[in-house]
Design an enzyme around this catalytic site. Structure first.
Site, PDB file in Angstrom:
ATOM      1  N   HIS A   1     -11.244  -2.880  -6.978  1.00 54.81           N
ATOM      2  CA  HIS A   1     -11.109  -3.971  -7.741  1.00 54.81           C
ATOM      3  C   HIS A   1     -12.413  -4.655  -8.163  1.00 54.81           C
ATOM      4  O   HIS A   1     -12.207  -5.462  -9.377  1.00 54.81           O
ATOM      5  CB  HIS A   1     -11.297  -5.310  -6.445  1.00 54.81           C
ATOM      6  CG  HIS A   1     -10.290  -5.216  -5.807  1.00 54.81           C
ATOM      7  ND1 HIS A   1     -10.469  -4.697  -3.933  1.00 54.81           N
ATOM      8  CD2 HIS A   1      -8.654  -5.176  -5.539  1.00 54.81           C
ATOM      9  CE1 HIS A   1      -9.114  -4.556  -3.462  1.00 54.81           C
ATOM     10  NE2 HIS A   1      -8.296  -4.638  -4.312  1.00 54.81           N
TER      11      HIS A   1
ATOM     12  N   LYS B   1       2.634  -8.499   3.789  1.00 53.17           N
ATOM     13  CA  LYS B   1       1.451  -7.904   4.557  1.00 53.17           C
ATOM     14  C   LYS B   1       1.585  -9.016   6.216  1.00 53.17           C
ATOM     15  O   LYS B   1       1.375  -9.922   6.084  1.00 53.17           O
ATOM     16  CB  LYS B   1       0.101  -8.137   3.793  1.00 53.17           C
ATOM     17  CG  LYS B   1       0.211  -6.283   2.642  1.00 53.17           C
ATOM     18  CD  LYS B   1      -1.126  -6.282   2.174  1.00 53.17           C
ATOM     19  CE  LYS B   1      -0.535  -5.371   0.860  1.00 53.17           C
ATOM     20  NZ  LYS B   1      -2.256  -5.363   0.329  1.00 53.17           N
TER      21      LYS B   1
ATOM     22  N   ARG C   1      -4.223   2.725  -9.873  1.00 55.52           N
ATOM     23  CA  ARG C   1      -5.013   3.698  -9.018  1.00 55.52           C
ATOM     24  C   ARG C   1      -3.755   5.262  -9.795  1.00 55.52           C
ATOM     25  O   ARG C   1      -4.874   6.160  -9.582  1.00 55.52           O
ATOM     26  CB  ARG C   1      -5.257   3.914  -7.825  1.00 55.52           C
ATOM     27  CG  ARG C   1      -5.965   2.273  -7.208  1.00 55.52           C
ATOM     28  CD  ARG C   1      -5.727   2.179  -5.863  1.00 55.52           C
ATOM     29  NE  ARG C   1      -4.802   1.482  -5.440  1.00 55.52           N
ATOM     30  CZ  ARG C   1      -4.696   1.032  -4.554  1.00 55.52           C
ATOM     31  NH1 ARG C   1      -5.172   0.323  -2.995  1.00 55.52           N
ATOM     32  NH2 ARG C   1      -3.336   0.810  -3.779  1.00 55.52           N
TER      33      ARG C   1
ATOM     34  N   SER D   1      -7.916  -1.668   0.641  1.00 52.51           N
ATOM     35  CA  SER D   1      -8.455  -1.450   1.529  1.00 52.51           C
ATOM     36  C   SER D   1      -7.956  -1.915   2.722  1.00 52.51           C
ATOM     37  O   SER D   1      -8.906  -2.118   3.892  1.00 52.51           O
ATOM     38  CB  SER D   1      -7.737  -3.639   1.198  1.00 52.51           C
ATOM     39  OG  SER D   1      -8.246  -4.105  -0.462  1.00 52.51           O
TER      40      SER D   1
HETATM   41  O1  PNS Z   1      -3.221  -6.664  -3.439  1.00 51.46           O
HETATM   42  P1  PNS Z   1      -2.099  -7.055  -3.199  1.00 51.46           P
HETATM   43  O2  PNS Z   1      -1.584  -7.350  -1.502  1.00 51.46           O
HETATM   44  O3  PNS Z   1      -0.822  -5.532  -3.556  1.00 51.46           O
HETATM   45  O4  PNS Z   1      -1.866  -7.635  -4.385  1.00 51.46           O
HETATM   46  C1  PNS Z   1       0.475  -8.220  -4.073  1.00 51.46           C
HETATM   47  C2  PNS Z   1      -0.384  -9.643  -4.423  1.00 51.46           C
HETATM   48  C3  PNS Z   1      -0.536 -11.092  -4.391  1.00 51.46           C
HETATM   49  C4  PNS Z   1      -0.371 -10.412  -6.225  1.00 51.46           C
HETATM   50  C5  PNS Z   1       1.575 -10.745  -4.479  1.00 51.46           C
HETATM   51  O5  PNS Z   1       1.876  -9.792  -3.406  1.00 51.46           O
HETATM   52  C6  PNS Z   1       1.865 -12.321  -5.183  1.00 51.46           C
HETATM   53  O6  PNS Z   1       1.595 -11.691  -6.254  1.00 51.46           O
HETATM   54  N1  PNS Z   1       1.577 -12.780  -4.222  1.00 51.46           N
HETATM   55  C7  PNS Z   1       2.142 -14.267  -4.468  1.00 51.46           C
HETATM   56  C8  PNS Z   1       3.388 -14.302  -4.214  1.00 51.46           C
HETATM   57  C9  PNS Z   1       4.408 -14.297  -5.590  1.00 51.46           C
HETATM   58  O7  PNS Z   1       4.470 -14.638  -6.367  1.00 51.46           O
HETATM   59  N2  PNS Z   1       5.398 -13.075  -5.363  1.00 51.46           N
HETATM   60  C10 PNS Z   1       6.497 -12.536  -6.235  1.00 51.46           C
HETATM   61  C11 PNS Z   1       5.659 -11.408  -6.529  1.00 51.46           C
HETATM   62  S1  PNS Z   1       6.566 -10.991  -8.227  1.00 51.46           S
END
Ligand code: PNS
Length: 162
Positions: A17, A41, A91, A128
């Site tokens: 990150h 998650k 990645r 993570s």
């Molecule tokens: O590190 P991650 O878990 O891959 O990040 C994913 C994250 C937090 C960026 C994604 O789950 C997100 O944008 N969550 C916020 C809720 C949202 O907007 N959901 C619709 C995504 S299209």
């Protein structure tokens, strides 16, 4: 002024990150790092405030950074911070499918674009989920996370749980 929005669960924030934030900070005038609860998650190791604090400490060497922590839709954060684009690190090809889907959904919802930066091969295996597991069982994660994160992981798992 250009604003790059870098969202993630960051549970915890790691060197992969960090690399993406450092590179994006050279492209955009300002970077907003958003620690967001990922509803896909299950239980998190660190709460959002802890994540925001450890990210702030890990990025204290950069000047054009703002950190927010939220539970909600990413496109709303993009609107609130006036983001020029969302920035995500990739990645490996395995990241691509879900990232592509989220990028398309976010663009459909609000018009915001997503730019992908390929992560350096040094960091492409760091995740993570793996760091939480290694730390929980007493493994040494100091090579993979910034110092402030290593300290918090050690505080959570002083001797691992094995
Ligand atoms: O590190 P991650 O878990 O891959 O990040 C994913 C994250 C937090 C960026 C994604 O789950 C997100 O944008 N969550 C916020 C809720 C949202 O907007 N959901 C619709 C995504 S299209």
């Amino acid at each position: 002024m250009t604003v790059g929005l870098i969202p993630g669960s960051f549970d915890p924030f790691h060197n992969g990150h960090l690399e993406i934030v450092e590179r994006a900070a050279q492209i955009f005038d300002e970077i907003v790092v958003a620690a967001i609860r990922n509803p896909q998650k299950s239980e998190a190791l660190f709460d959002l405030d802890e994540r925001r604090d450890m990210i702030a400490e890990s990025l204290s060497h950069l000047e054009n950074i703002r950190i927010v922590s939220i539970a909600g839709l990413l496109v709303n954060v993009a609107r609130d911070v006036n983001a020029t684009a969302i920035v995500k690190g990739l990645r490996a090809i395995s990241d691509f499918e879900s990232e592509m889907q989220m990028a398309q959904m976010n663009r459909s919802l609000s018009g915001v674009e997503t730019l992908f930066l390929p992560s350096s091969s040094h960091y492409s295996f760091i995740a993570s989920r793996l760091l939480r597991e290694v730390a929980r069982y007493g493994g040494d994660v100091t090579a993979f996370v910034p110092g402030p994160v290593a300290k918090r992981l050690y505080d959570k798992f002083p001797e691992g749980t094995s």
